[in-house]
Write an enzyme that holds these catalytic residues in place. Structure first.
Site, PDB file in Angstrom:
ATOM      1  N   ASP A 169       0.916  -1.334  -0.219  1.00  0.00           N
ATOM      2  CA  ASP A 169      -0.042  -0.089  -0.111  1.00  0.00           C
ATOM      3  C   ASP A 169       0.806   1.184  -0.052  1.00  0.00           C
ATOM      4  O   ASP A 169       2.025   1.249   0.328  1.00  0.00           O
ATOM      5  CB  ASP A 169      -0.923  -0.148   1.217  1.00  0.00           C
ATOM      6  CG  ASP A 169      -0.425  -0.734   2.570  1.00  0.00           C
ATOM      7  OD1 ASP A 169       0.903  -0.041   2.705  1.00  0.00           O
ATOM      8  OD2 ASP A 169      -0.991  -1.122   3.296  1.00  0.00           O
TER       9      ASP A 169
ATOM     10  N   ASN B 163      -7.294  -3.755  13.690  1.00  0.00           N
ATOM     11  CA  ASN B 163      -8.590  -3.829  13.309  1.00  0.00           C
ATOM     12  C   ASN B 163      -8.772  -5.399  12.413  1.00  0.00           C
ATOM     13  O   ASN B 163      -9.770  -5.780  11.585  1.00  0.00           O
ATOM     14  CB  ASN B 163      -9.266  -3.018  12.843  1.00  0.00           C
ATOM     15  CG  ASN B 163      -8.459  -2.554  11.573  1.00  0.00           C
ATOM     16  OD1 ASN B 163      -7.529  -3.096  11.201  1.00  0.00           O
ATOM     17  ND2 ASN B 163      -9.116  -1.281  10.751  1.00  0.00           N
TER      18      ASN B 163
ATOM     19  N   HIS C 139      -7.002  -5.632   9.526  1.00  0.00           N
ATOM     20  CA  HIS C 139      -6.697  -5.230   8.251  1.00  0.00           C
ATOM     21  C   HIS C 139      -5.346  -5.965   7.740  1.00  0.00           C
ATOM     22  O   HIS C 139      -4.334  -6.231   8.408  1.00  0.00           O
ATOM     23  CB  HIS C 139      -6.623  -3.893   7.655  1.00  0.00           C
ATOM     24  CG  HIS C 139      -5.385  -2.974   8.295  1.00  0.00           C
ATOM     25  ND1 HIS C 139      -5.650  -1.826   8.607  1.00  0.00           N
ATOM     26  CD2 HIS C 139      -4.089  -3.273   8.760  1.00  0.00           C
ATOM     27  CE1 HIS C 139      -4.493  -1.094   9.194  1.00  0.00           C
ATOM     28  NE2 HIS C 139      -3.615  -2.219   9.243  1.00  0.00           N
TER      29      HIS C 139
ATOM     30  N   GLU D 271      -9.507  -2.714   4.897  1.00  0.00           N
ATOM     31  CA  GLU D 271     -10.206  -2.506   6.231  1.00  0.00           C
ATOM     32  C   GLU D 271     -11.364  -3.564   6.371  1.00  0.00           C
ATOM     33  O   GLU D 271     -11.826  -4.197   5.312  1.00  0.00           O
ATOM     34  CB  GLU D 271     -10.721  -1.058   6.085  1.00  0.00           C
ATOM     35  CG  GLU D 271      -9.482  -0.108   6.087  1.00  0.00           C
ATOM     36  CD  GLU D 271      -8.490   0.129   7.331  1.00  0.00           C
ATOM     37  OE1 GLU D 271      -8.464  -1.065   7.921  1.00  0.00           O
ATOM     38  OE2 GLU D 271      -7.955   1.335   7.719  1.00  0.00           O
TER      39      GLU D 271
END
Ligand code: PGA
Length: 246
Positions: free
Chosen positions: A67, A135, A137, A142
């Site tokens: 990313d 979380n 990811h 996400e």
């Protein structure tokens, strides 16, 4: 899914670096997917040390980053391009043309398509090195991201943006969006290697590995992947059931 529980963060890093080194020794022009963040820094450092010692040679490896943040000026030291120059290209003496990151200037949709195309033309990903967010990811996929996505623009969640405050000083300064390799592309990798260290990852590691796979926890998709190795240290393994930790 193969699970390694290492006694210390250093032992977990050593295990992951050995997996990467073995892949590259078998195929010196292997295609890697690479993460940024705090966790992989020590893996890159150890591989660079082994290369200096002549134990491995990564100079012909090709890589695609998971990313890149959107909205920073080109050359911003907080961009993942700068991170890769610092932690990967320079220490490992890799020509910049062999390491790609998602382009975040101009037409993002076109950039995303071009990135998937470039991965495809490189023959796909041999080994995807992955971290995990608190979380769940993977990259910036996400919670809620479908498992078949290609490279796309991701709106960062509050949890993800908060985790980036240490690099940006204030929450207001943290970018809102990123371009991320999609879960579909990651899951198409021939081998996925997930590294998680530290107590802050313990709850999400247990959910990703032990709960019923669901888009709520993107990393749980790895349970359905044909060849995934998960390497955690004791702190990140603390919430796994003893059966798995034995
Ligand atoms: P970290 O990031 O290595 O900095 O904890 C992991 C991630 O968010 O994927």
């Amino acid at each position: 899914m193969e699970l390694w529980i290492a006694p210390t963060p250093a032992a977990a890093v050593d295990r992951v670096a050995r997996i990467v080194a073995a892949q590259v020794s078998a195929n010196p022009t292997a295609v890697l997917a690479l993460p940024t963040g705090r966790t992989p820094v020590a893996v890159y450092g150890l591989l660079a040390r082994w290369q200096r010692e002549g134990r491995v040679d990564l100079r012909r490896v090709r890589s695609f980053n998971l990313d890149e943040l959107v909205g920073l000026v080109p050359g911003d030291p907080r961009a993942y391009a700068a991170y890769m120059t610092h932690h990967w290209l320079r220490p490992l003496d890799i020509p910049p043309a062999q390491a790609q990151l998602p382009a975040v200037e101009g037409d993002l949709a076109a950039n995303c398509a071009a990135y998937d195309d470039a991965i495809h033309r490189a023959g796909g990903i041999d080994l995807a090195l992955l971290g995990i967010g608190e979380n769940g990811h993977l990259g910036f996929n996400e919670p809620g991201t479908p498992w078949d996505t290609g490279t796309h623009v991701s709106e960062l969640t509050d949890s993800t943006r908060r985790a980036l405050v240490s690099s940006f000083g204030t929450l207001d300064a943290v970018p809102w969006r990123a371009v991320t390799m999609g879960l579909g592309t990651i899951l198409a990798a021939r081998h996925c290697v997930l590294l998680a260290t530290g107590a802050s990852k313990a709850i999400i590691v247990a959910r990703a590995l032990e709960a019923e796979p669901s888009t709520t926890v993107p990393a749980s998709a790895l349970q359905r992947h044909a060849r995934t190795t998960v390497v955690v240290d004791a702190a990140a393994a603390a919430t796994l059931t003893p059966r798995r930790g034995a």
